[in-house]
Design an enzyme around this catalytic site. Sequence first.
Site, PDB file in Angstrom:
ATOM      1  N   GLN A 135      46.331  40.306  33.882  1.00  0.00           N
ATOM      2  CA  GLN A 135      45.302  39.328  33.504  1.00  0.00           C
ATOM      3  C   GLN A 135      44.109  40.022  32.847  1.00  0.00           C
ATOM      4  OE1 GLN A 135      46.093  36.967  37.604  1.00  0.00           O
ATOM      5  NE2 GLN A 135      44.305  36.237  36.519  1.00  0.00           N
TER       6      GLN A 135
ATOM      7  N   ARG B 236      42.984  31.424  41.819  1.00  0.00           N
ATOM      8  CA  ARG B 236      42.464  30.272  41.060  1.00  0.00           C
ATOM      9  C   ARG B 236      41.061  29.923  41.560  1.00  0.00           C
ATOM     10  NH1 ARG B 236      46.420  25.748  38.780  1.00  0.00           N
ATOM     11  NH2 ARG B 236      45.094  25.077  37.101  1.00  0.00           N
ATOM     12  N   CYS B 237      40.221  30.931  41.556  1.00  0.00           N
ATOM     13  CA  CYS B 237      38.953  30.781  42.246  1.00  0.00           C
ATOM     14  C   CYS B 237      37.995  31.848  41.740  1.00  0.00           C
ATOM     15  CB  CYS B 237      39.226  30.986  43.739  1.00  0.00           C
ATOM     16  SG  CYS B 237      37.786  31.273  44.742  1.00  0.00           S
TER      17      CYS B 237
ATOM     18  N   GLU C  97      39.882  26.366  37.657  1.00  0.00           N
ATOM     19  CA  GLU C  97      40.036  26.493  39.103  1.00  0.00           C
ATOM     20  C   GLU C  97      39.442  25.320  39.880  1.00  0.00           C
ATOM     21  OE1 GLU C  97      37.982  30.170  39.044  1.00  0.00           O
ATOM     22  OE2 GLU C  97      36.280  29.366  40.092  1.00  0.00           O
TER      23      GLU C  97
END
Length: 784
Positions: free
Chosen positions: A221, A368-369, A738
Site C-alpha cells: 500500500q 480501514r481506519c 473508511e
Amino acid sequence: MIQQTTPEVGGMGHSIKRKEDLRFIQGKGNYVDDVHLPDMVYGHVVRSPYAHARLKSIYTEKAKALPGVLAVITGEDLAKANLAWMPTLYFDKQMVLATGKVLFQSQEVAFVVAEDRYTAADAAELVEVEYEELPVLVDPHKSTDPNSPILREDREEKSNHIFHWEVGDKAATDKAFQDAAVRANVHAVFQRCHPAPLETCGCVADFNRATGRLTVYLTSQAPHAHRTLFALVGGIPENNIRVVSPDIGGGFGNKVPIYPGYVCAVVASLTLGRPVKWIETRSENLQSTGFARDYHMTAELAADKDGKIQALRVKTLADHGAFNAAAQPSKFPAGLFSICTGAYDYPTAFCEVDGVYTNKAPGGIAYRCSFRVTEAAYLIERAVDVLAQELKVDPVELRQKNFIQPNKFPYKSPLGWSFDSGNYQAAMDLALKKVGYAELRKEQEEKRKKGELMGIGVSSFVEIVGAGPAHTFDIVGIKMFDSAEIRVHPTGKAICRMGTKSQGQGHETTYAQIVAQELGIPAADVTVEEGDTDTAPYGLGTYASRSTPVSGAATAVAARKIREKAKKIAAHLLECSEEDLEWEPGKFYVKGAPSKSKTIQDIAFAAYTNLPDGMEAGLEAVDYYDPPNLTFPFGTYICVVDIDKGTGEVRVRRFVAVDDCGNVINPMIVDGQIHGGLTEGLAIAFMQQIDYDENGNVQGGSFMDYLLPTAVETPHWETDKTCTPSPHHPFGAKGVGESPNVGSPAAFVNAVVDALAHLGVRHIDMPVSPWKVWTILKEKGVVS
Ligand code: CDP
C-alpha cells in the site's frame, strides 16, 4: 463552487464507470502472483506451532536433500548478515526468522527455497525444529502481572509494558466527574480482528547480479516508503531498488507493514541470483500478518441531569502482540484515538492508553481506519447510548442535545483536534427521515408488548482522515505529504502519476476525474499510474482514507499549475493579455467574446509547437501536497434489527447510512466504498474475531472460523449524503473509504442492545454471535 463539466468530460460529481474494471471483470488484472519471471523459484515459510518456546535446534539437512530444494535459510543465517531482526514501523524491532525463541504461534522460523512451490512446501515439512515450551501469556490484563513471563528478552526494559500515553486535562475532567449529576460508563472490548483482503500478501524479489538492481513486485500500500526501508535496512542504494505494486486485491491496512516473508525472499534472491516468489496462504495471512484493534476500553461520561455532557474519561489497554508493529504516525502511539470525543461539544476530556506485549501475532494496523479511529468512534457511540439509558432518554435526543453546532467550526476539541467543518444535525435529520424513526419507535413499543425483540441503533460518528500535516505527521521520520505529477501530451491527452496506490478504491477513475474537472481534459483521456517507484513521484501511499485529502489535493494543485501555464499560452495564441481571459473547464475564452477561445487541446499542442518567446516547452507539473489540516468526515447510521428468540440470531432489517465527505468526485464509487465498508462493519459486529486459547493457539486462523459475510448475510444498504465541504481542501473533499467501517459497528451493537435494553442489558461485546445473544436471553429468563 464546483463548475459543472459535461458527462463527456466527466469531472467532479459524475458517476462514470470505473476504468480499471474493464480489465478486472475480464480476469485481466495483474496481481503479484500473476508475475512470472524467467528462472523464478519459490519460497515457503516454516512456522512455529507454539506461541512461546525456546528454539533448541533447527536441523535443515533433510529438507536441503529433497530434490529441487535450493536453500533453507534460518535466523542464524540471517544473523550473520545482521538481518535476523528488522525495525517495525513503530520504534520496535521484529524477528525476521526466529533466533533464541518464538513469541507467537505461526511465527516465521525458516525459509525454504525450491524450484517450485510444492517442493518448497514439502521441504518445509522436513525442517526439524526442536522447541522447549515456555509459559504463554495471552491475556493483556496479565501482561504487567509480576507472575507473567517477560516475553521480550531482547529489550533492555524487562517488562511487557510498551508505552503509556495520555492526552487531555486530567484534573478538570476528574473535577467534572466529582460535580456531575449523572455518570455512565461502559467497558467495551474492540476484539482483535483481521482485514483479510481477498489477495493475501506476497512478493517477487528479483536481484539482478549483472546490474546490481533489485526489483521487488510487492503487495504494498506504500511502495515508496517500502523502497526507502529496504534501502535503509538492507543497505542497497535506493536508486538500485525498484518496488512495483501491480494490481492489489484489497489492502485495508494489512499491506502497510513489511513482513518477514518479503525480507526472506529478497535475501534468497540476493543469495541465489534468481527471482524468488513468496505468496502467503490464507491461514498464514490470518495468523501472522498485521491484525487490527484489540483495544480494551472503558469510557465514562459525566452529564447534567438534563443530559448535557460535561466530560469524557477514557482508559484503554492495547494488546500489540509480540512486537509493536502498529503502522501509524510516529507521534501517535495510540494513533488518532483522541478523536474519541466524537460529534459532541463538552468542555473537558482525558484519555489514557497503555500498550502491552502478549504471545500473539504482531500488528495494531489501521484496518480501514485512520489509526485507531474505529475504536474511538465505537467507544463514544456506545458510551452515549449507555448514558441515554442511564438518563432514560431517547439516544437520538441525547445526541442532538450535545452535537457541536455548525457555527462552532473550526471546532477545537477538548483533546486538541481542530475539526474543519461539520453539520451533524443535518446528517441526523436526513437519516431519521429516511428510516422513519418515530414510526419505528412506535412499532418497537407494540412489539415489546407482544414479547418480540426489535432494536434501533444510532451512530453519529466523526472521523479524522488525510494524514497528515507534515509538522505533526510522519512515518518513521518521513513526512506524510503526498504527490501527483501530471503531464499533458501534444494531442491533449495526459498521464497522471501518484504517490498513492489503489487497492480497489477506483483511483484510476477518480484521479482522472479531478484532472478532468481542473483542466477539462476528458477523464477518458487521462491515464492514471500508481505503484512503480521508478516512475511515480514520492508519496506515502494509500491507507487511512488519505488519498483524496492528500493526493487528490496534490492532483488539483498540479492541474492548477498547468492551467497557469496554459493561460499564458492561450493569451499568446489569442493575442491578448492574460487578464482578458476567462476559464471554463476545457477552454480559455476572451471576456465578452466567448467565440474567441482556445481549448486545452489547442493549448497542449501549442505547448510543443508554438510557444511564446522564451517559454520552456511542455505542459506538466508536479505537486507535493502538505495538507494544512486533516479532514473530518462524518455521518449518521441507523440500524434496525429483529432478534429471533429461539436462536438468538440477529437479523438486520434496515440500515440507513447518511455520509458526509464534502464534495464528491464520483458518487457511484463513494457508494461502493460505503457498501464495502458497511459489509466489513457487519462482519466485525456479528462474526469476526481472532481469538486465542490459553496456550496461544489461534482460533480464527482460517475462513472456517473467521467468517466473511456473503451476499446472503449482507442486508440491503440504504445510502444518502449531506455535503459539508472541507474549507481547506482545494476542492472541498474529505476522505470516505473508511467511514462505513468506522461508523457502523456502533450502530449494529447499539441496535442489538436497544432490542434488549428493557431487560436491563447495557452492553454486549462484539462479535455479537447468536450464542451470545441466546445466552443473555436465557439469563434474563426470556427463553428457558
Ligand atoms: O485513501 P483511499 O483511496 O482508501 O480513500 P479515499 O480518499 O476516501 O477514497 C476512496 C475512493 O472514493 C477513491 O476512489 C476516491 O477518489 C473516492 N472519493 C470520492 O469520489 N469523493 C470523495 N469526497 C472522497 C473519496
